[in-house]
Design an enzyme around this catalytic site. Sequence first.
Site, mmCIF file in Angstrom:
data_model
loop_
_atom_site.group_PDB
_atom_site.id
_atom_site.type_symbol
_atom_site.label_atom_id
_atom_site.label_comp_id
_atom_site.label_asym_id
_atom_site.label_seq_id
_atom_site.Cartn_x
_atom_site.Cartn_y
_atom_site.Cartn_z
ATOM 1 N N HIS A 79 62.667 53.047 30.552
ATOM 2 C CA HIS A 79 62.992 51.813 31.287
ATOM 3 C C HIS A 79 61.731 51.217 31.912
ATOM 4 O O HIS A 79 61.412 51.467 33.074
ATOM 5 C CB HIS A 79 64.031 52.146 32.363
ATOM 6 C CG HIS A 79 64.538 50.967 33.135
ATOM 7 N ND1 HIS A 79 65.453 51.101 34.158
ATOM 8 C CD2 HIS A 79 64.274 49.643 33.054
ATOM 9 C CE1 HIS A 79 65.721 49.916 34.672
ATOM 10 N NE2 HIS A 79 65.016 49.011 34.034
ATOM 11 N N TYR A 130 71.702 44.525 40.961
ATOM 12 C CA TYR A 130 71.363 45.520 39.934
ATOM 13 C C TYR A 130 72.256 46.758 40.060
ATOM 14 O O TYR A 130 72.832 47.232 39.070
ATOM 15 C CB TYR A 130 69.893 45.936 40.067
ATOM 16 C CG TYR A 130 68.887 45.003 39.419
ATOM 17 C CD1 TYR A 130 69.192 43.677 39.129
ATOM 18 C CD2 TYR A 130 67.601 45.445 39.109
ATOM 19 C CE1 TYR A 130 68.264 42.831 38.555
ATOM 20 C CE2 TYR A 130 66.663 44.602 38.522
ATOM 21 C CZ TYR A 130 66.992 43.300 38.249
ATOM 22 O OH TYR A 130 66.064 42.464 37.678
ATOM 23 N N HIS A 155 71.875 45.905 31.731
ATOM 24 C CA HIS A 155 70.921 45.442 32.751
ATOM 25 C C HIS A 155 71.137 43.958 33.035
ATOM 26 O O HIS A 155 70.941 43.125 32.167
ATOM 27 C CB HIS A 155 69.487 45.691 32.273
ATOM 28 C CG HIS A 155 68.494 45.801 33.394
ATOM 29 N ND1 HIS A 155 68.398 44.873 34.405
ATOM 30 C CD2 HIS A 155 67.565 46.754 33.664
ATOM 31 C CE1 HIS A 155 67.437 45.264 35.236
ATOM 32 N NE2 HIS A 155 66.927 46.394 34.829
ATOM 33 N N SER A 207 64.512 40.300 35.496
ATOM 34 C CA SER A 207 64.898 39.228 36.420
ATOM 35 C C SER A 207 64.603 37.850 35.844
ATOM 36 O O SER A 207 65.160 36.849 36.301
ATOM 37 C CB SER A 207 64.184 39.403 37.758
ATOM 38 O OG SER A 207 62.783 39.312 37.591
ATOM 39 N N GLU A 249 61.427 52.389 35.766
ATOM 40 C CA GLU A 249 61.615 50.957 36.000
ATOM 41 C C GLU A 249 60.258 50.302 36.298
ATOM 42 O O GLU A 249 60.202 49.199 36.835
ATOM 43 C CB GLU A 249 62.580 50.734 37.176
ATOM 44 C CG GLU A 249 63.250 49.381 37.266
ATOM 45 C CD GLU A 249 64.093 49.256 38.549
ATOM 46 O OE1 GLU A 249 64.259 50.247 39.263
ATOM 47 O OE2 GLU A 249 64.586 48.157 38.820
#
Lengths: 381, 381
Positions: free
Chosen positions: A47, A234, A218, A113, A324
């Site tokens: 990720h 999230y 996601h 995003s 992430e």
Amino acid sequence: MTIPVWLSFRTSLVVVESLTFRSPEGGTGRDGRAAGWEYGPMIIDCHGHYTTAPPAHQQFRDAQLARLDDPSRPAPVPARISDDEIRETIENNQLKLARERGTDLTIFSPRASSMGHHLGDQASATEWARRCNDLIHRVTGLFPDAFAGVCQLPQVAGEPVDDCVKELERSVTELGFVGANLNPDPSGGHWTSPPLTDEYWFPLYAKMSELGVPAMIHVSTSCNPAAHTLGAHYLNADTTAFMQLVSGDLFTRFGDLKFVIPHGGGAVPYHWGRYHGLVTREKYRPIADNVMRNVFFDTCVYHQPGIDLLTSVIDPDNILFASEMLGAVRGNNPDGDFSWDDTKRYVDASALSDADRSKVYELNTRRVYPRLDARLKAAGK
Amino acid sequence: MTIPVWLSFRTSLVVVESLTFRSPEGGTGRDGRAAGWEYGPMIIDCHGHYTTAPPAHQQFRDAQLARLDDPSRPAPVPARISDDEIRETIENNQLKLARERGTDLTIFSPRASSMGHHLGDQASATEWARRCNDLIHRVTGLFPDAFAGVCQLPQVAGEPVDDCVKELERSVTELGFVGANLNPDPSGGHWTSPPLTDEYWFPLYAKMSELGVPAMIHVSTSCNPAAHTLGAHYLNADTTAFMQLVSGDLFTRFGDLKFVIPHGGGAVPYHWGRYHGLVTREKYRPIADNVMRNVFFDTCVYHQPGIDLLTSVIDPDNILFASEMLGAVRGNNPDGDFSWDDTKRYVDASALSDADRSKVYELNTRRVYPRLDARLKAAGK
């Protein structure tokens, strides 16, 4: 085996007869079985996002959206980004940290995003997804040992997923990507789409199954002032998606479909007892059979107690290492001298057995992403 | 001190000179300092719902909503419910379990999923809230030592909170209630209301501050097919509300305002590192100063690892004992011989010190609910 290329990236290990030896301190020596070296898995981060893309990329998007508001504006010019710019934004950010932390390969996708599925129309979403995925493809081309691509889908709430199916196929068959990011709420925080168990999504699942690629569930930015993107939306999406799957029977129909739920599964592991109690009360099928053959949680949980909970509650077969990075949380924990998102630190310190840690770091991810596994095997890894 | 009444409910303890002795095994003997008895706190459950109200109560609501759809229907007749019916539904359910588990007092509110703030108009919401609160008042009147009331507010998305202010005042000053349930999303899963930090809510906060009562942040049923009420919407609301407070500065304006976030704080404790990292990145005020003087998490987390995480990550000063009983999860854990929602079992088994456990069971709740504390003190407790 292409050992030389491999070693140039995996600075802290050597490959000997397909066994991997690693310094537990992450030392840089390459003298094989010297004291202090031990067997260790390959470290795959499932990720990562290209949150550091050159500004010209976002400028294209801004111009594209501005033109939707005002069609008299000129058509936006595709971003001109040199290989050196890409190298610089990667080497000084994601790759620098990956090397410092000992991550060997990152499954890499466009900035989540910025997907912005609530903005624009189908045509603009499709063009934006293609440009985002093409940019990821350039990263994976420049750093083929360090990154594998995952695509953004051109989702638009209320529109059919036809363009998503096409872009998924293009990303996998033409760009060599190994998975997709699937947004369960393309409305951006108002949750206007049907649950993931609804047939609305089935054409996409059929293509995923055909291609043998998983999706990470996601969402993108929240346009809802009630739900903070990184601190609520999230995590809520992770929780919401899991419960959609628990209360449905999607995997009876799509037995090979695989989903990765990021951010440690949202609220789910913390409330593992609640989910089992609900299953009992609502007479759903047991979670282990109904969901956990097909669903996996990543390790994007940024403190030791959270990772300890995750690894003690969820079967190690269902956990994939991830950071992430560079994602929601950057910078150092002021109470320590390390980054919040250095999740390898927490996984290393967890009570997982070495065998289970190897699953989390490498083996599960190779199983969930069979196209990555095939590529690694072809490279002798 | 009204010891006789008190003892009639607290079957497993005696009160001696304001010290409380309790059998750790929950024995029923009343012989005071006999072997096996030890000092223990009063056990206050801050989160119980009247989910077992007699059917006539919901039938009134159904008739009310039916008439909104079809005004030609007759005005619904208020439910006729006898004291015996109330006694039976309480004694065979919440009170039976409370006695078995050793809970002394439950802070009790109308069924959360039936608040239904997304249904009807202001007039129907106001009438329904009054009837729900009046029913809770009858429970607290019949069992004054075992229950304290918390009110439902007649919220309607998009409408001002004027009627909520009135019903809060009535509930506290006329019915003797000690708090309120505040729904941050009266739209029922579409999140159309402004964040809790918005001035939209301020008249309610002013009244809460004036009366000295806290609110539990608690949504009602999700009417959004994407979000399962008990397995997603409830937890998401907890997470969402917390992040609204982290990213705002509400308690600078309302220094005495207190919120209880139920269900163990949603996803928050599991992602405690994420929140601290976000605060650093976004340059918000530190959570300890900005939020945790005014915000508390309950213990409605239905497995031991979850309670262990909660009690190890969150300051014990910010945790209130609760079971949500009878709530989302009922029935026994098939892997054990106990109910999922027997949260006292998990809190007892956690690593909390005795002093901290007393805070969680009693002292914090008396601090957060000062009107309850005053009542208990007046009764010599």
